[in-house]
Design an enzyme around this catalytic site. Structure first.
Site, PDB file in Angstrom:
ATOM      1  N   CYS B  95      -9.041  26.963  24.703  1.00 25.43           N
ATOM      2  CA  CYS B  95      -8.054  26.393  26.406  1.00 25.43           C
ATOM      3  C   CYS B  95      -7.033  27.278  26.513  1.00 25.43           C
ATOM      4  O   CYS B  95      -6.813  27.902  26.611  1.00 25.43           O
ATOM      5  CB  CYS B  95      -8.740  25.349  26.188  1.00 25.43           C
ATOM      6  SG  CYS B  95      -7.903  24.232  27.622  1.00 25.43           S
ATOM      7  N   HIS B 229     -14.416  23.424  25.160  1.00 25.12           N
ATOM      8  CA  HIS B 229     -13.811  23.173  23.438  1.00 25.12           C
ATOM      9  C   HIS B 229     -14.563  23.472  22.504  1.00 25.12           C
ATOM     10  O   HIS B 229     -15.553  22.844  22.419  1.00 25.12           O
ATOM     11  CB  HIS B 229     -13.233  21.671  23.652  1.00 25.12           C
ATOM     12  CG  HIS B 229     -11.442  21.699  24.759  1.00 25.12           C
ATOM     13  ND1 HIS B 229     -10.881  21.889  23.935  1.00 25.12           N
ATOM     14  CD2 HIS B 229     -11.384  21.691  26.020  1.00 25.12           C
ATOM     15  CE1 HIS B 229      -9.865  22.162  24.716  1.00 25.12           C
ATOM     16  NE2 HIS B 229      -9.627  21.665  25.846  1.00 25.12           N
ATOM     17  N   GLU B 231     -14.713  22.946  19.896  1.00 21.23           N
ATOM     18  CA  GLU B 231     -13.951  21.689  18.805  1.00 21.23           C
ATOM     19  C   GLU B 231     -13.918  20.516  19.111  1.00 21.23           C
ATOM     20  O   GLU B 231     -14.465  19.928  18.315  1.00 21.23           O
ATOM     21  CB  GLU B 231     -12.461  22.179  18.175  1.00 21.23           C
ATOM     22  CG  GLU B 231     -11.574  21.683  18.995  1.00 21.23           C
ATOM     23  CD  GLU B 231     -11.755  21.962  20.545  1.00 21.23           C
ATOM     24  OE1 GLU B 231     -12.403  23.014  21.126  1.00 21.23           O
ATOM     25  OE2 GLU B 231     -10.589  21.739  21.675  1.00 21.23           O
TER      26      GLU B 231
END
Lengths: 1016, 271
Positions: B95, B229, B231
Site C-alpha cells: 500500500c 493488504h 497482511e
C-alpha cells in the site's frame, strides 16, 4: 541564516495522458451536482505551493520534479502560470478560483512540503515556510451560477481566502492570485490585573466580554477568594497584585470551571418536580447519584473495573495480560463553524485521551456518530450556518483524514438526521485503546505514578493563537460573533509521530504521568496533574510557540492541537529527549510538579498566576437548578388505508429515509481494517453491502479473543419521553452487541449526553422542562445499567447545544449516545447479520408491542401528511429482566454455533430488519407473523411491521439446528416466521394473508440511493 | 536459521504492527525499525534479510502518496538500500509502502537499481479513499519470489491513490513480458486463470488501474509491491465473508506471500 528569503511559486497539475483523469476536478464536479444540482462541463484543479525560503533558484528548479510534481503523471512549473501553457489548457477556463488558507491557519500539506524541501536540501533555513493553495478551473458553467457562489461552495471564509477570475479576466489571461499568507506580527501584552471590586452587572460584563462563560455566582466566588486576607498576604509575598486576579489567573479559573471541563449542570443540586406523579425531590448531583453510584456498586461485585471516572478514559481488564479503555467526546461547536477542522480535531483529540490514559494506551479503534440536519433540507438556513449536506461532507472528510492518517480504524458508527441539528451538528468521536496490564518495569499501566520533582514536558505541537477559548466557547451558545480562533485544523501526522514516540517512552519506563492538552490547554493539563502531586510550577517562557508575541494568558489557555503533557523523572530526561529527537517530535521541559499546594505560573522570573489547588479544583460553587416534568402531548398517528402492495411501497420509502438508508458510500472511505483485527466489519453479506450490527475486533494478531464495540442512539424518542430515549439507546447498544455474540459477563458503557441548555433563563424559558428531561434520562441510565450489569466507565456531556442566529433559536433534541465495549470469548463464533442461505429458518426473538410513538414510521407519515398525522403513541418501553435473560440464552445458542445470523430490530422495525438481512443474501423471504400478535392485544399490522419495541432480534437458523435452537430459547418469546427463499420477493403475511409484498432488489435500490454521495 | 526482517516505521507508517505479526507467523523475527535509526547509523540494514515498507499515511500523503517517504529513503538511505537489493535480499512494499517504492524508483525498477521513477500511482478514478475487498490473481509464470505458487487471494484494498500508470506505454509491455506485472484485480465470478489487461469495471477494479495492475516486482523478482493488504488477511476470521463460508479456521489467504519470502531467505542465506 543571513541569506535573503525569496518567494517561489510552484504549480502542479495532472499531465494529459490517455487513460488518466483529473480525479480532483471530477470530484468537485460530482459534488456540485450531488449537493446543489449544478451541472458544469468540466473542472480541473491546479495545486499551488508558495515557498518562502533562502534556497537558490537552482534548488527551486530541482525541487519541481524532485518534490512538488510527480515526474510521471504531473506537470510542474515554477513562476509562470500553468494556465498560460496552451498545450495544457488550449481553451481558457470560464471561471478560475484560487483558494488558500488565511494566515496562521494550520497548513499540513505546507508543513509536509517544508519537511520535503529540507530532506533534499538540509542546508536551507528552518525558518522557511510553505503555503499551499488550490486553483479550480471551470468550463461550461450554467449562466445563472456566479463566480462568487461557486467560490462560496469551495472555501470556508472562516479559515480560507479566495481569489476569483471571472470570464472576462480569464479571456485576458488574468489569473487568480493570493499573496503569501504572512502572519501578522504580534506583540506580547504585559500581564493585566482584573479588578473584581465592581458591581454585579460589571462582573457579568467582565465574564461575557472575556468569553469566560462564568455566571454571577462563580464570579462572586472568585471575588470572595481575592478578599481573603490570607490569600492577599500570600500574593504580596509573591509580588502579585494583592486584591485582584491577574488575567492569567482569571482565564485559568474560567477554563477549569467551564461547563466543558467541570460539568456544572451534572454536578448541580436539582429541585425536581413531577406533575404526573406528584414527586417533589432534590437531587444532589446527577453525576454522583445516577452515573457514579451504580458503577461503584457494580465495581464492588466484579474484579475487572480497573480505572473509572478519574482518568482520560475508563479502563477494564480484558484478560490477564491486556486491558482495554474507551472514551467518546463531542466536537459540536467547532464542527458547526468549520466542519472539516472541527471534526478532525474531534477525532485526533479523543485519540489523545486514550494516549493520556494511565501511563499511555495505544488507540486501536474509532467510532463516529454524527447528528445532522436532513441532507435534503430545503427550508431557510439562518445566516452563519452551512447547509446540512455541506456540514455532513466536511465532518466526514475531517474524521476520514483524522482517522485514516492516524492509522486507527473506524469500526462502527451511525448517522442520525433531524431538522433540529441544523443549528448545531453533533459530532461524537469515540476511541478504544489497549494497554499491556504491566509495563516492562513492573508498573501497572492504568495507574499514574507522579512524584513532586517530576519534570513537566510539553510534547508534540507548538502553541499558537489557534484554539483560544475552545472550552469556554463550547460552554456558550453559538452566535454570529463566535470567534474563529476557537477553530483549528488537526495535524494527524505530527500526532502519529508523537503517539509512536510516547508508546516507546512508556515501554522504556520513562513516563511517570501523562495527560493530553485538550480543552483549556496547559492550564487544564498541568492544573489537573498538579492535583495529583499537590502543586506545579510552570514557566510559560519555556513553551515553544508557533509565533512569537502571544500574551502570557494565551500561552496558558491555548488549545493548539497535538500536545501531551508528560511528567518525567529528572534522571530520565536525557533519554526522553533523545527519543523525542529520533522521532522528530518536539519535547520541551516547561516546569516541575511540586507539593507546594499551589499551581504557580511564571513567565521567566515574573510570577503571572498563583492558584491554590483546592480553590482551583473545589472552589466552583454548586449550581442550584429547577426541574419540572409535565408529560408532553402529541397528536396520534393517522394510518393510511393501504393494501399489501402499498404497504411494500411504504417499506420502500422507509428504507430510503436518511436515518434508515445505507451509509455505505460514506463509511467505505474510512479505513475500517488497519491493524488487521477486524472480524465483524461495518458491512457483511455476499455483496459486502449489508449493514453490520456491532463491530468485533481481535486486537492481538493471531489471537481469537475479541472485543465488541457498539453504539445506541435514538433522539427521536425524547419528543415523548427522554427516559424512554435513554433506555432505548442503552438497549440498542447492548442488543447490537448481543447480535454478534458478546460475552455478557464483561460489558461496559459510555454515556455521552448532548443536551440543549437546560438552565431556565430569559433565553431559555423552557429550561425546567429540558432539565426534567435530563433527570429522566439519568434515571433511565441508572436503572437500566444496574439491571444489565453494565457499568458506565467514562462519559461526557455537552450542555449548550443551541444556536441563535438571525434571531432564531434552534435547540437539538435531547440526545444520549450510549457506547458499549464488551468481551468476545471466541471471535470464530461471531455472528453476522446477513441471512446465510436459502431454506434457513427465520425467527423473531423478543416481544412486539404496539409501540410506534416517535418511530421512524410516525415521522415519515407526519412528513408525508404535512403534519396532519402526529408522532404520538406509546414509545418503546423497556423490560430489562425479560431482555437480559433472553440475551443470555441467545448468546449461549451462538456460542453453541446454533445461530446463522442475527440482526437488531430497531429503526423502521421488523420489516426493515427482514429486508436488510435479505440484502446480505441476495434472497427473498416468505414470512407469516401471526404468532407475534399474542404479546399485545393492541398490536396492529403497522405496529407489527414497523414498531420499534426493544429487546427484539431477527435470527436465522439452519433447518437441522432448528429443534435444538428452539429448545435453547425455551421460556422466551421466540417465534418462527418463515424461510429465506431464492426469489426476489419479500412477503409478510398474517394468518396466510399477505400484508406486505415488496421486491428485495427494489428495496435495496431505495435504501442505497438516498445517501450515495454523488460520486461513483 | 531464522530470517530477520526490518519492518520500517515512523512518519505516519501505520501498518507495522500487523506487518511484523505476519512475518513472525511465517517463522521470521521481525523488528520495528524507525527509518531514522537507519539514517543515524544506530541500526544497519545489512543485519537484516528482508526489508518491509508497511502501509500507512507517511507524511499524510501530502505532495503525493509515498513521495516524501520515498525521498527520505532515496536521499537519506540511498546506498544502504541499493546494496541491500543488489545483495539479493527480498523487499516488499504494501500500500503506502508500495507507493514509496514506486516513487523512489525501486519499482518497477531496473537491473542497475538506479532509483529512477518510471511509474506512478495516481488518484483512484473515484477521486477518494476507499476500503473494500478485492480478488487478486497472480501471474503463475512470474519469477517473483514473493508470489510463487499463488493463484488467487481475497484481500482488502484501502487507498485513495492506487491507479498504476506510466508515461510510456511501451514500458508496460516490457514489464509484462518480463513477468513484472505480477498481480492483477480479477472478477471473482470467473474461473482461474482469467486475468485480463482490459480495465475491469468498478468496483472489481477499485481504482481503475491500467491493465488491472495491483502489484509489480522488479526485474530480479526480489522487490515486490502491491496496493492491497495481504497482511490484513492473516487469519480466516478476518475475511470479508467468512461468516458465510464453511471453513476450517486457521491461516488466512494473504499469508503465503510472507511464507514465500521467509522460505526463500532460509533456502538462500546461511545466516
Amino acid at each position: 541564516m543571513g541569506s535573503q528569503m525569496e518567494i517561489y511559486n510552484f504549480e502542479v497539475t495532472t499531465r494529459d495522458i490517455e487513460g488518466l483523469t483529473d480525479a480532483r476536478g471530477d470530484s468537485v464536479k460530482s459534488m456540485l451536482e450531488s449537493d446543489y444540482g449544478v451541472q458544469v462541463n468540466n473542472v480541473r484543479v491546479i495545486l499551488g505551493y508558495q515557498v518562502k525560503s533562502d534556497m537558490s533558484l537552482e534548488q527551486a528548479t530541482r525541487s519541481i520534479y524532485d518534490l512538488f510534481a510527480d515526474p510521471i503523471i504531473e506537470v510542474g512549473n515554477l513562476e509562470n502560470s500553468l494556465l498560460d501553457n496552451k498545450n495544457l489548457f488550449s481553451e481558457a477556463p470560464q471561471i478560475a478560483i484560487k483558494v488558500g488558507f488565511k494566515p496562521g491557519v494550520t497548513d499540513n500539506a505546507g508543513q509536509a512540503g517544508l519537511d520535503g524541501l529540507r530532506t533534499i536540501f538540509p542546508e536551507i533555513s528552518s525558518a522557511s515556510q510553505v503555503a499551499t493553495a488550490m486553483t479550480y478551473l471551470f468550463w461550461g458553467v450554467p449562466s445563472d451560477i456566479s463566480p462568487n457562489w461557486l467560490s462560496s461552495k469551495l472555501h470556508n471564509q472562516m479559515i480560507e481566502r479566495s481569489s476569483i477570475s471571472d470570464s472576462k479576466d480569464c479571456q485576458k489571461s488574468v489569473w487568480p492570485s493570493l499573496d503569501f499568507p504572512e502572519r501578522p506580527k504580534l506583540t506580547q501584552k504585559p500581564s493585566a490585573t482584573v479588578n473584581l471590586e465592581v458591581s454585579d452587572e460589571e462582573l457579568i460584563q467582565i465574564s461575557e466580554k472575556g468569553l469566560l462563560a462564568l455566571n454571577l455566582e462563580e464570579m462572586k466566588a472568585i471575588q470572595e477568594n481575592y478578599r481573603d486576607p490570607k490569600v492577599r498576604a500570600a500574593r504580596v509575598e509573591l509580588g502579585l497584585p494583592e486584591k485582584a486576579p491577574t488575567d492569567a489567573e482569571l482565564e485559568c479559573l474560567a477554563q477549569t470551571w467551564s461547563e466543558h471541563c467541570c460539568h456544572k449542570i451534572f454536578a448541580s443540586k436539582i429541585h425536581h418536580v413531577d406533575f404526573e406523579t406528584g414527586e417533589d425531590a432534590y437531587i444532589d448531583s446527577l453525576f454522583k447519584t445516577h452515573i457514579m453510584k451504580p458503577t461503584l456498586d457494580i465495581q464492588s461485585e466484579v474484579n475487572w473495573l480497573l480505572s473509572i471516572f478519574h482518568d482520560n478514559s475508563g479502563v477494564i481488564a480484558w484478560n490477564d495480560d491486556w486491558s482495554l479503555c474507551i472514551k467518546a467526546e463531542t466536537h459540536n461547536s467547532p464542527s458547526a463553524l468549520d466542519p472539516f477542522g472541527g471534526a478532525m480535531t474531534g477525532i485526533v483529540g479523543v485519540n489523545r485521551d486514550i494516549l493520556g490514559t494511565g501511563l499511555g494506551a495505544r488507540p486501536i479503534a474509532n467510532t463516529d456518530v454524527f447528528c445532522f440536519g436532513p441532507p435534503d433540507y430545503s427550508g431557510h438556513i439562518p445566516e452563519g450556518l452551512f447547509h446540512p449536506s455541506r456540514v455532513f461532507r466536511g465532518v466526514h472528510a475531517g474524521v476520514r483524514a483524522g482517522g485514516n492518517e492516524s492509522g486507527i480504524p473506524t469500526v462502527n458508527g451511525s448517522i442520525v438526521f433531524d431538522e433540529r441539528y441544523l443549528g448545531k451538528p453533533l459530532v461524537y468521536c469515540g476511541t478504544v485503546g489497549i494497554m499491556p496490564r504491566l509495563l516492562p518495569d513492573g508498573r501497572e499501566s492504568h495507574e499514574k505514578t507522579p512524584q513532586p520533582g517530576n519534570i513537566i514536558y510539553m510534547v508534540g505541537g507548538r502553541v499558537g493563537s489557534d484554539g483560544i477559548h475552545g472550552a469556554t466557547f463550547s460552554s456558550l451558545e453559538l452566535t454570529e460573533d463566535s470567534p474563529s480562533s476557537a477553530v483549528q485544523i488537526g495535524d494527524p501526522i505530527t500526532q502519529k509521530k508523537m503517539i509512536d514516540m510516547v508508546l516507546e517512552a512508556r515501554d522504556l519506563g520513562l513516563i511517570q504521568v501523562i495527560t493530553d492538552n485538550g480543552a483549556g490547554g496547559l492550564s487544564s493539563s498541568v492544573g489537573e496533574l498538579a492535583e495529583l502531586t499537590g502543586g506545579a510550577d510552570l514557566d510559560l517562557a519555556a513553551v515553544p510557540l508557533k509565533q512569537p508575541g502571544l500574551s502570557k494568558w494565551e500561552i496558558l489557555v491555548s488549545e493548539s492541537q497535538e500536545r501531551m503533557t508528560i511528567g518525567v523523572n529528572p534522571e530520565d530526561c536525557e533519554k526522553f529527549e533523545k527519543l523525542a529527537q529520533l522521532h522528530e517530535v518536539e519535547a520541551t521541559a516547561v516546569g516541575t510538579f511540586t507539593d507546594s499546594g499551589a499551581f504557580v505560573v511564571r513567565f521567566g522570573d515574573e510570577t503571572v498566576a498563583h492558584l491554590p489547588i483546592s480553590f482551583l479544583h473545589d472552589g466552583c460553587p454548586q449550581l442550584q437548578l429547577e426541574s419540572e416534568w409535565r408529560t408532553p402531548e402529541h397528536d396520534p398517528i393517522l394510518f393510511p388505508d393501504v393494501n399489501h402492495i402499498e404497504m411494500g411501497e411504504i417499506l420502500s420509502r422507509l428504507m430510503a429515509r436518511p436515518n434508515v438508508a445505507s451509509k455505505e458510500w460514506w463509511v467505505r472511505s474510512y479505513d475500517h481494517e488497519v491493524i488487521a483485527q477486524s472480524v465483524i466489519k461495518p458491512f457483511c453479506g455476499v455483496n459486502h453491502d449489508a449493514p453490520g450490527d456491532a463491530a468485533v475486533i481481535a486486537p492481538i494478531q493471531g489471537g481469537t479473543q475479541g472485543a465488541v464495540i457498539s453504539n445506541g442512539i435514538v433522539p427521536r424518542y425524547s419528543d415523548i419521553d427522554a427516559y424512554a430515549m435513554a433506555a432505548a439507546s442503552i438497549d440498542e447498544a447492548l442488543r447490537n452487541a448481543v447480535c454478534v455474540g458478546v460475552d455478557l459477563e464483561l460489558i461496559a458503557g459510555l454515556d455521552n449526553f448532548c443536551w440543549p441548555d437546560p438552565v431556565e433563563s430569559a433565553k431559555t424559558p423552557d429550561g425546567r422542562y429540558k432539565l426534567a428531561q435530563l433527570v429522566r434520562a439519568n434515571r433511565a441510565l441508572d436503572e437500566v445499567c444496574r439491571a444489565y450489569n453494565l457499568p458506565c466507565i467514562s462519559g461526557k456531556d455537552s450542555m449548550k447545544n443551541d444556536a441563535t442566529l438571525d434571531g432564531e433559536k434552534i435547540s437539538v433534541p435531547p440526545t444520549l449516545l450510549f457506547s458499549l465495549i464488551g468481551n468476545h470469548s471466541d471471535v470464530r463464533k461471531a455472528v453476522s447479520s446477513d441471512f446465510k442461505q436459502v431454506g434457513d429458518m427465520i425467527y423473531l426473538v423478543g416481544e412486539t408491542h404496539q409501540e410506534l410513538g416517535a418511530s421512524e414510521l410516525a415521522f415519515m407519515l407526519r412528513d408525508e401528511s404535512n403534519g396532519e398525522s402526529g408522532i404520538g403513541g406509546r414509545v418503546p418501553q423497556i423490560d430489562t429482566s425479560r431482555n437480559l435473560s433472553l440475551y443470555h440464552s441467545l448468546t449461549k445458542a451462538m456460542s453453541n454455533e446454533l445461530v446463522s445470523s442475527a440482526h437488531d430490530c430497531s429503526d423502521a422495525g421488523l420489516a426493515a430488519a427482514v429486508a436488510e438481512c435479505c440484502f446480505g443474501c441476495d434472497s427473498g423471504a416468505d414470512l407469516d407473523i401471526s404468532d407475534i400478535f399474542h404479546a399485545d392485544i393492541n398490536l396492529n399490522d403497522w405496529g407489527a411491521l414497523f414498531g420499534e419495541s426493544l429487546g427484539r432480534i431477527l435470527v436465522s437458523v439452519k433447518p437441522e439446528n432448528s429443534e435444538i435452537f428452539e429448545a435453547s430459547m425455551e421460556g422466551h418469546e421466540c417465534n418462527y416466521l418463515g424461510k429465506v427463499n431464492s426469489g426476489d420477493n419479500i412477503t409478510i403475511s398474517d394468518q396466510g394473508i399477505p400484508i406486505l409484498i415488496a421486491s428485495m432488489s427494489e428495496l435495496r435500490d431505495s435504501w442505497k440511493n438516498t445517501l450515495n454521495g454523488g460520486i461513483n | 536459521m531464522i530470517p530477520r526482517v526490518a519492518v520500517l516505521s515512523g512518519f505516519g507508517i501505520n501498518c507495522e504492527t500487523e506487518t511484523m505479526a505476519v512475518f513472525e507467523m511465517a517463522g521470521a523475527k521481525a523488528d520495528r525499525v524507525h527509518v531514522n535509526r537507519l539514517v543515524n547509523g544506530e541500526l544497519d540494514l545489512e543485519d537484516y534479510h528482508i526489508m518491509a515498507v508497511p502501509g500507512g499515511f507517511s507524511f499524510g500523503d501530502h505532495l503525493g502518496s509515498g513521495r516524501l517517504m520515498g525521498n527520505r529513503l532515496r536521499f537519506g538511505l540511498r546506498e544502504q538500500v541499493r546494496k541491500f537489493v543488489k545483495s539479493g535480499k527480498p523487499v516488499i512494499g504494501i500500500c503506502n509502502g508500495f507507493q514509496v517504492l514506486v516513487k523512489m524508483g525501486l519499482l518497477p525498477g531496473d537491473d542497475d537499481v538506479s532509483l529512477t521513477q518510471t511509474a506512478s500511482l495516481a488518484l483512484n478514478d473515484s477521486g477518494h479513499y476507499e476500503n473494500r475487498w478485492a480478488t487478486l490473481e497472480f501471474d503463475s509464470e512470474s519469477h517473483c519470489i514473493w508470489t510463487k505458487g499463488m493463484t488467487r487471494i481475497r484481500v482488502p484494498v484501502r487507498h485513495g491513490e492506487g491507479k498504476f500508470v506510466t508515461a510510456d506505454k511501451n514500458l508496460l509491455d516490457d514489464w509484462g513480458e518480463g513477468g513484472q506485472l505480477v498481480v492483477k484485480y480479477v472478477d471473482p465470478s470467473t474461473e482461474y486463470p482469467s486475468s485480463t489487461d482490459e480495465v475491469l469495471p468498478y468496483p472489481i477494479s477499485p481504482n481503475q488501474s491500467w491493465r488491472n495492475i495491483a502489484g509489480v516486482c522488479d526485474p530480479s523478482g526480489l522487490v515486490f509491491g502491491l496496493m492491497p493488504h495481504p497482511e490484513a488477511n492473516h487469519s480466516t476470521w478476518l475475511g470479508a465473508t467468512w461468516t458465510r463460508e464453511n471453513i476450517e479456521h486457521g491461516e488466512g489467504e494473504g499469508m503465503k506471500i510472507f511464507r514465500n519470502a521467509v522460505n526463500y531467505v532460509s533456502e538462500n542465506f546461511d545466516n
